[in-house]
Design an enzyme around this catalytic site. Structure first.
Site, short mmCIF file in Angstrom:
data_model
loop_
_atom_site.label_atom_id
_atom_site.label_comp_id
_atom_site.label_asym_id
_atom_site.label_seq_id
_atom_site.Cartn_x
_atom_site.Cartn_y
_atom_site.Cartn_z
N SER A 42 0.70 -1.07 -0.21
CA SER A 42 0.18 -0.28 0.03
C SER A 42 1.21 1.18 -0.23
CB SER A 42 -0.88 -0.43 1.41
OG SER A 42 -2.02 1.61 1.59
N HIS A 69 -2.67 -1.25 -3.47
CA HIS A 69 -3.54 -0.47 -3.22
C HIS A 69 -4.04 1.21 -4.06
CE1 HIS A 69 -4.77 -1.26 1.26
NE2 HIS A 69 -4.90 -2.32 -0.22
N ASP A 161 -4.54 -5.27 5.45
CA ASP A 161 -4.06 -6.37 4.51
C ASP A 161 -3.99 -6.86 4.46
OD1 ASP A 161 -6.12 -6.70 2.41
OD2 ASP A 161 -5.70 -4.64 1.52
#
EC number: 2.1.1.80
Length: 1004
Positions: A42, A69, A161
């Site tokens: 991310s 992301h 995540d």
């Protein structure tokens, strides 16, 4: 034993495909012969990706799928940026694209990514922005599709995540790598995976490439099952060592599963020989514990196979509760519960069922596992935020509390479940169960052990109880003991008969058969003796006084015997407090005794008159702390002594005196006043209670509103956090692009500065966009002239019509070129060309000025020299001709034209041999001239006889020299031949009148 395998959370059509793929065996999964690496990151992931791929060799034999992301509304250039860090092809993933080795695939924006049979599946996200977990979704599908060939990597990023995805890969037998948090720009995602215990190795990014190569070798070793007798013997010795050190026997597990996990531990210790690893285990007890944890497959999820749980709630639970009354016990056992998600899922279903039927049952839900660490996590009931992928928003709101690190199961659900460490293979099972859940446990066991477990489960279920298995499991050959309720989701109902227990004893289950090998008669005799002891205990309990067990505040938890003489329901709102329920005469003393008992002081044999049925009885009560059970319980027991003696017959009393009557009246008035005051106080208290109750309801309503607002704020926070991660990613990409543009701009500046060509860039309105320093010599330009029309600035060129020419080029797109001179005499080659973008769009013109002053001066010098040379040649009286290397005439002198009576047009450019009537084309002439070209020789006074056109026969004397041109062109630097000619005239002999011979003159 935690043996749960996670189902991937995918979307749309991909969800159906991946669910189908999960049922394939290893030979059918994708047909991929190389490992696939799923990488998630991310914020801060771009730098980690670049650093990673700089260390990966282009022929590594791995495929990489990158999930980051990304801003759903912003086009990503991640593949372009990463292409600079590796020679492997980096492409943006497309739907139905087959994964190939030595390639990198990047997830596109606003898409969810999954994999099926080695083919990438793209779909539109179903979750709102801020709730998406694309890394978890892909890693879980990768685990289902590739099994032990799956590799998961989690790099820099915020949030959690990737954690559940790594757990799925570990459960499938794959390999997981996590970036060392100290080296990550954002350590949220790596720290979450490490805390959860799902990292095979924790490494800096630059060390991961070497670990992947070692992992690839491990996979090749895993493909070779230990079929040789020596390998099988070594494996058995390892299992014996595990049994002796941990007390757990894994010999009933499938050898392929055990072998893969042992080899994975070997790879982490850099050991390639199993025999060496067996000796290593003996010498390192800590490695035995690590291997034991490796063999425990703690993978599960909430509501795994959501359709199966829907069937359980809609069809099975109503049948199980059909013959139960409110308050009855409902017993459930979840085996191999791992970290507790499945147990809590069933508890949530039971809670919803009881709320829907508005009936309360005594739920006894037991969840067991072999891993004590997993049980500790289950008891805490705290899970990462990415469980939102598996739990509906309604369930999250009702049964979970949002915390900083994730979600905690609410207390009412946690209290429904009892977690315990248990070996389901050798420990006795729970009995009289209504529901038994065992999902994805038996798939890791050998068939014989599966058969034993099915018998044990049948024994544990009550008649009509339900066995809940996973789609990959079945009851085997025990169809006569179960009825199929749902074949797809493997729900079976137990059928009991008289042969069940003997069949289990015949299978050798330790907790059913006699442990000391005694004869059946002795076992039966011992059983009868035990039953007699139980009968004696029941008799003693029946003769025990009426008692209640309370907590330290007097709330009744358990009632034994008939307590109706001492306790009765209190008027008003229902309560189970023993003080409120005490009959008249008991309340005050009982309150004091409970207060003393809460401090550890017992109250024994306290006698009091107790009013029951309008009469008083003498009774005793005892209050004892139950220290052997816990510090929070009291035992209150009651016992009659006798009926209170009746009042003696009234004797005739003397009449009261007047003073006594007045005193009685005063006391009665005071008593009436006190009663009125008490009644008023009670009414005020009741009013206050009602107001407090109303206030409490308002506070509860306000609290609910605040909780709702807090949930909305939490949602907004998650969305903002997601947007922030996306912005960080976009900013990193743009920063990389800016650095690239800066490098290109520096290169362009140095290029323009070093070619010494003046350049002016104009837009479509002939406004200055940029210029080089050389252009300032033609136009008096300074830095702040950028943005001004060029027409405002006068140039030093003579005949300045460049702007008109530039406008014409802009309209016609035909380039323009000419030579021009400045006022100081400097010459420039001026070119005007259209300005084209990369998209072939015309956005202006480009003016370039190349200094050609030296060339012009040189050309002038050449012209002057040529004129000077021609003047000298023309002055010489002899015919002269200059030939090139091909013997063509370049020039000739005027005497040549005059002597041979030819014109320049007939001579220049023609081969010497072709002049006139080919009089020069003789073998000797050819040999002489070619000899000059070859050896730079010369010849003098060579006489040639020839008949020349127009002048007749002549004898010519020739002199030739080789000369070199002085120019810069190829023509001017080639060898030339200068040929000088003169006519040979012999003296004429004449006889004079006197007979003497006279000499004549020689004419040239």
């Amino acid at each position: 034993m935690g043996t749960k395998r996670a189902t991937p959370k995918t979307h749309g059509e991909s969800r159906t495909k991946v669910a189908a793929a999960s049922k394939l065996d290893d030979s059918q999964k994708g047909g991929i012969a190389f490992p696939i690496v799923g990488m998630g990151a991310s914020a801060g992931g771009l730098e980690a990706f670049e650093q990673f791929f700089r260390q990966v060799p282009p022929d590594c034999g791995l495929a990489f799928v990158l999930v980051q992301h990304l801003d759903p509304s912003h086009a990503s250039i991640l593949n372009e940026i990463l292409q600079r860090s590796t020679t492997m092809p980096v492409v943006e993933a497309q739907d139905q694209m087959k994964v190939a080795p030595n390639s990198v695939y990047v997830i596109p924006p606003n898409r969810d990514l999954a994999i099926l049979h080695g083919v990438l599946q793209l779909s539109l996200p179903e979750q709102p922005r801020g709730h998406r977990m694309p890394i978890d979704a892909f890693l879980r599908s990768l685990a289902e599709d590739q099994g032990e060939k799956a590799i998961g990597i989690v790099l820099s990023g915020t949030g959690t995540d990737g954690t559940l995805g790594l757990r799925a890969i570990l459960g499938a037998g794959g390999m997981t790598l996590v970036q060392e948090p100290a080296t990550a720009k954002y350590d949220g995602m790596p720290s979450s995976a490490i805390r959860a215990g799902y990292a095979t190795q924790i490494l800096p990014v630059d060390k991961m490439a070497a670990a992947l190569q070692a992992g690839k070798r491990t996979l090749s070793i895993c493909d070779e099952t230990p079929s040789k007798p020596a390998a099988t013997g070594t494996l058995n010795r390892i299992l014996m060592l595990l049994r002796s050190r941990s007390g757990h026997d894994f010999s009933g597990y499938k050898k392929s599963t055990i072998g893969r996990r042992i080899v994975r531990r070997m790879a982490q210790q850099n050991i390639e020989d199993m025999e060496i690893y067996a000796r290593y285990l003996k010498e390192h007890p800590a490695e035995v514990k690590a291997l034991f944890k490796e063999l425990l497959i703690n993978v599960t999820s909430f509501f795994r196979d959501a359709e199966a749980f829907a069937v359980l709630k809609a069809e099975i639970l109503p049948k199980l509760f059909a013959d139960k009354h409110e308050g009855d016990a409902f017993r459930v056992w979840v085996t191999g519960c791992a970290t507790g998600e499945e147990a809590y899922s069933i508890a949530i279903l039971l809670r919803e069922f009881m709320d829907g039927t508005q009936q309360e049952y005594k739920v006894q839900l037991y969840a067991t596992d072999l891993d004590d660490d997993a049980i500790a996590i289950a008891r805490a009931g705290v899970y990462p935020a990415n469980i939102a992928q598996d739990v509906t928003p309604e369930h999250l709101r009702r049964f979970f509390v949002k915390e900083e690190d994730g979600y905690r199961v609410k207390k009412e659900i946690r209290e429904m479940v009892v977690f315990a460490v248990q070996n389901v293979i050798k420990d006795p099972p729970f009995t009289k169960l209504d529901l038994l859940s065992c999902r994805n446990l038996m798939i890791y066991l050998e068939p014989e052990l599966q058969d034993r477990l099915i018998l044990a489960f049948h024994y544990a279920l009550r008649p009509g109880g339900v066995l809940f298995l996973s789609p990959s499991e079945s009851i085997g050959n025990h169809s006569e003991q179960f009825t199929v309720l749902n074949r797809k989701w493997k729900l079976y109902q137990a059928i009991h008969d008289a042969t069940s227990v003997p069949a289990m004893r015949a299978r050798g289950l330790s907790w059913v058969a006699s442990s000391d090998g005694k004869a059946p008669e002795k076992v039966t005799q011992k059983s009868k003796e035990t039953n007699f002891a139980e009968f004696a205990k029941r008799l003693l309990l029946q003769s025990a006084p009426a008692s209640v067990v309370t907590d330290m505040k007097g709330n009744i938890l358990y009632v034994h015997g008939d307590t109706g003489k001492y306790l009765r329901p209190a008027p008003g709102q229902a309560t189970l407090n023993v003080i409120d329920m005490a009959r008249e005469g008991l309340q005050l003393e009982l309150r004091l005794a409970i207060q003393a008992g809460s401090r550890g002081t017992p109250t024994l044999s306290r006698e009091l008159p107790v009013k029951s049925n309008g009469d008083f009885y003498l009774a005793t009560f005892n209050v004892r702390p139950m220290q052997d059970v816990g510090n929070g319980y009291l035992l209150v027991s009651f016992q009659d002594i006798s009926k209170a003696p009746p009042a003696k017959s009234k004797r005739r009393q003397p009449a009261p005196k007047p003073g006594e009557l007045r005193r009685i009246e005063e006391l009665e008035r005071e008593l009436a006043h006190t009663r009125e005051n008490l009644q008023s106080t009670v009414e005020e208290q009741q009013a206050s209670n009602e107001e407090l109750k109303s206030t409490n309801e308002e506070m509860q309503s306000t609290n609910e509103e605040l909780q709702s607002t807090n949930e909305e704020l939490e949602t907004s926070k998650e969305e903002l956090q997601s947007v922030n991660e996306e912005l960080v990613t976009v900013n990193a990409e743009l920063q990389a692009k800016i650095e690239q543009l800066n490098d290109m701009q520096n290169d362009m500046k140095n290029l323009l500065d070093n070619i010494n060509v003046g350049t002016v860039f104009l837009n479509e309105h002939l406004v200055i966009r940029r210029f080089t320093r050389e252009a300032a010599r033609i136009y008096r330009l300074v830095a702040f002239d950028v943005g001004r029309p060029l027409v405002d600035i006068k140039s030093d060129l003579e005949g300045d019509d460049l702007l008109d020419r530039a406008q014409a080029v802009l309209e016609t797109l035909v380039p323009y070129e000419r030579e021009a001179r400045t006022a100081d005499g400097t010459w420039y080659l001026v070119r005007i060309q259209p300005y084209r973008t990369l998209d072939n769009v015309i956005e202006g013109v480009v003016l370039t000025f190349t200094d050609i002053s030296k060339r012009v001066a040189a050309e002038a010098e050449v012209r002057e020299a040529k004129k000077f040379a021609e003047a000298i040649v023309d002055t010489v009286r002899e015919p002269l001709v200059v030939l090139d290397a091909s013997l063509k005439v370049i020039s000739a002198s005027r005497p040549f034209y005059r002597f041979f009576r030819v014109s320049p047009e007939e001579t220049v450019g023609r081969v010497l041999y072709a002049l006139g009537n080919n009089q020069w084309d003789t073998p000797s002439m050819r040999e002489l001239l070619e000899n000059i070209l070859r050896s730079s020789a010369s010849f003098d006074d060579v006489e040639v006889d020839a008949v020349f056109q127009g002048i007749g026969p002549k004898k010519m004397r020739l002199n030739a020299r080789r000369i070199m041109g002085a120019g810069d062109s190829a023509m001017e630097t080639q060898p030339l031949i200068l040929v000088a000619m003169e006519e040979v005239i012999y003296p004429q002999v004449s006889t004079s009148g006197n007979g003497e011979q006279q000499d004549g003159q020689q004419v040239r």
